[in-house]
Design a protein around this motif. Structure first.
Motif, PDB file in Angstrom:
ATOM      1  N   PRO A  11       0.804  -1.212   0.000  1.00  0.00           N
ATOM      2  CA  PRO A  11       0.000   0.000   0.000  1.00  0.00           C
ATOM      3  C   PRO A  11       0.843   1.271   0.000  1.00  0.00           C
ATOM      4  N   LEU A  12       2.100   1.156   0.461  1.00  0.00           N
ATOM      5  CA  LEU A  12       2.991   2.312   0.373  1.00  0.00           C
ATOM      6  C   LEU A  12       3.588   2.367  -1.019  1.00  0.00           C
ATOM      7  N   PRO A  13       3.890   3.561  -1.511  1.00  0.00           N
ATOM      8  CA  PRO A  13       4.445   3.668  -2.865  1.00  0.00           C
ATOM      9  C   PRO A  13       5.870   3.112  -2.948  1.00  0.00           C
ATOM     10  N   PRO A  14       6.258   2.620  -4.122  1.00  0.00           N
ATOM     11  CA  PRO A  14       7.644   2.185  -4.316  1.00  0.00           C
ATOM     12  C   PRO A  14       8.577   3.382  -4.118  1.00  0.00           C
ATOM     13  N   ARG A  15       9.638   3.196  -3.373  1.00  0.00           N
ATOM     14  CA  ARG A  15      10.544   4.303  -3.021  1.00  0.00           C
ATOM     15  C   ARG A  15      11.938   4.051  -3.561  1.00  0.00           C
ATOM     16  N   LEU A  16      12.490   5.078  -4.200  1.00  0.00           N
ATOM     17  CA  LEU A  16      13.881   5.070  -4.644  1.00  0.00           C
ATOM     18  C   LEU A  16      14.641   6.091  -3.815  1.00  0.00           C
ATOM     19  N   TRP A  17      15.944   5.911  -3.664  1.00  0.00           N
ATOM     20  CA  TRP A  17      16.751   6.857  -2.906  1.00  0.00           C
ATOM     21  C   TRP A  17      18.167   6.842  -3.454  1.00  0.00           C
ATOM     22  N   GLY A  18      18.879   7.903  -3.140  1.00  0.00           N
ATOM     23  CA  GLY A  18      20.254   7.974  -3.607  1.00  0.00           C
ATOM     24  C   GLY A  18      20.927   9.268  -3.203  1.00  0.00           C
ATOM     25  N   TRP A  19      21.998   9.607  -3.919  1.00  0.00           N
ATOM     26  CA  TRP A  19      22.812  10.782  -3.636  1.00  0.00           C
ATOM     27  C   TRP A  19      23.021  11.559  -4.917  1.00  0.00           C
ATOM     28  N   SER A  20      23.068  12.868  -4.788  1.00  0.00           N
ATOM     29  CA  SER A  20      23.292  13.755  -5.925  1.00  0.00           C
ATOM     30  C   SER A  20      23.954  15.019  -5.398  1.00  0.00           C
ATOM     31  N   THR A  21      24.047  16.005  -6.235  1.00  0.00           N
ATOM     32  CA  THR A  21      24.545  17.306  -5.810  1.00  0.00           C
ATOM     33  C   THR A  21      23.436  18.027  -5.052  1.00  0.00           C
ATOM     34  N   GLY A  36       7.979  10.610 -11.195  1.00  0.00           N
ATOM     35  CA  GLY A  36       8.184  11.487 -10.048  1.00  0.00           C
ATOM     36  C   GLY A  36       9.462  12.270 -10.151  1.00  0.00           C
ATOM     37  N   SER A  37       9.560  13.281  -9.299  1.00  0.00           N
ATOM     38  CA  SER A  37      10.779  14.086  -9.217  1.00  0.00           C
ATOM     39  C   SER A  37      10.911  14.636  -7.810  1.00  0.00           C
ATOM     40  N   THR A  38      12.128  14.988  -7.452  1.00  0.00           N
ATOM     41  CA  THR A  38      12.416  15.543  -6.137  1.00  0.00           C
ATOM     42  C   THR A  38      13.692  16.361  -6.224  1.00  0.00           C
ATOM     43  N   LYS A  39      14.037  17.044  -5.163  1.00  0.00           N
ATOM     44  CA  LYS A  39      15.296  17.787  -5.097  1.00  0.00           C
ATOM     45  C   LYS A  39      16.187  17.161  -4.031  1.00  0.00           C
ATOM     46  N   ALA A  40      17.467  17.131  -4.309  1.00  0.00           N
ATOM     47  CA  ALA A  40      18.433  16.613  -3.340  1.00  0.00           C
ATOM     48  C   ALA A  40      18.558  17.587  -2.169  1.00  0.00           C
ATOM     49  N   ALA A  41      18.641  17.040  -0.976  1.00  0.00           N
ATOM     50  CA  ALA A  41      18.788  17.837   0.241  1.00  0.00           C
ATOM     51  C   ALA A  41      20.180  18.478   0.296  1.00  0.00           C
ATOM     52  N   ALA A  42      20.400  19.283   1.314  1.00  0.00           N
ATOM     53  CA  ALA A  42      21.678  19.989   1.476  1.00  0.00           C
ATOM     54  C   ALA A  42      22.858  19.021   1.555  1.00  0.00           C
ATOM     55  N   ASP A  43      22.632  17.804   2.082  1.00  0.00           N
ATOM     56  CA  ASP A  43      23.721  16.830   2.161  1.00  0.00           C
ATOM     57  C   ASP A  43      23.800  15.945   0.917  1.00  0.00           C
ATOM     58  N   GLY A  44      22.950  16.226  -0.095  1.00  0.00           N
ATOM     59  CA  GLY A  44      22.984  15.497  -1.354  1.00  0.00           C
ATOM     60  C   GLY A  44      22.076  14.279  -1.412  1.00  0.00           C
ATOM     61  N   THR A  45      21.471  13.893  -0.288  1.00  0.00           N
ATOM     62  CA  THR A  45      20.582  12.726  -0.294  1.00  0.00           C
ATOM     63  C   THR A  45      19.228  13.096  -0.884  1.00  0.00           C
ATOM     64  N   TRP A  46      18.573  12.105  -1.479  1.00  0.00           N
ATOM     65  CA  TRP A  46      17.223  12.312  -2.005  1.00  0.00           C
ATOM     66  C   TRP A  46      16.410  11.033  -1.849  1.00  0.00           C
ATOM     67  N   THR A  47      15.098  11.210  -1.781  1.00  0.00           N
ATOM     68  CA  THR A  47      14.139  10.112  -1.709  1.00  0.00           C
ATOM     69  C   THR A  47      13.002  10.453  -2.650  1.00  0.00           C
ATOM     70  N   LEU A  48      12.566   9.480  -3.422  1.00  0.00           N
ATOM     71  CA  LEU A  48      11.517   9.707  -4.412  1.00  0.00           C
ATOM     72  C   LEU A  48      10.508   8.563  -4.350  1.00  0.00           C
ATOM     73  N   ASP A  49       9.231   8.901  -4.135  1.00  0.00           N
ATOM     74  CA  ASP A  49       8.166   7.914  -4.137  1.00  0.00           C
ATOM     75  C   ASP A  49       7.491   7.902  -5.500  1.00  0.00           C
ATOM     76  N   MET A  50       7.429   6.717  -6.107  1.00  0.00           N
ATOM     77  CA  MET A  50       6.737   6.550  -7.385  1.00  0.00           C
ATOM     78  C   MET A  50       5.288   6.151  -7.104  1.00  0.00           C
TER      79      MET A  50
END
Length: 88
Positions: A11-21, A36-50
């Motif tokens: 029931p929860l959406p598929p989640r991807l995560w990683g590191w970027s600038t 989906g789309s998201t922005k990387a946090a100040a430490d470069g980590t990101w999480t995206l729910d599809m």
């Protein structure tokens, strides 16, 4: 995150995560359609729910930011179980 993986379908959406600038926009595409789309946090980590998916396999997921693109092949969506026990 790699090719041939299984992601939870619901029931929860598929989640991807990683590191970027930091501050970079990260986009995901499922079988060529934007998922989906998201922005990387100040430490470069990101999480995206599809979006949640039906149980299925053989999908292509691509994830990209301003510098790189990762293409994942043979992705499946299904029910995932974590089992554990003890042995004596």
């Amino acid at each position: 995150i790699a090719s041939n993986m299984v992601l939870a379908r619901a029931p929860l959406p598929p989640r991807l995560w990683g590191w970027s600038t930091a501050g970079d926009t990260v986009e995901a595409f499922l079988d060529g359609e934007k998922a989906g789309s998201t922005k990387a946090a100040a430490d470069g980590t990101w999480t995206l729910d599809m979006p949640t998916q039906q149980a299925s396999s053989g999908h292509r997921v691509s994830v990209s930011d301003s510098q790189d693109e990762v293409i994942l092949q043979n992705i499946a969506f299904g029910d995932l179980y974590l089992c554990s026990g003890c042995t004596q």
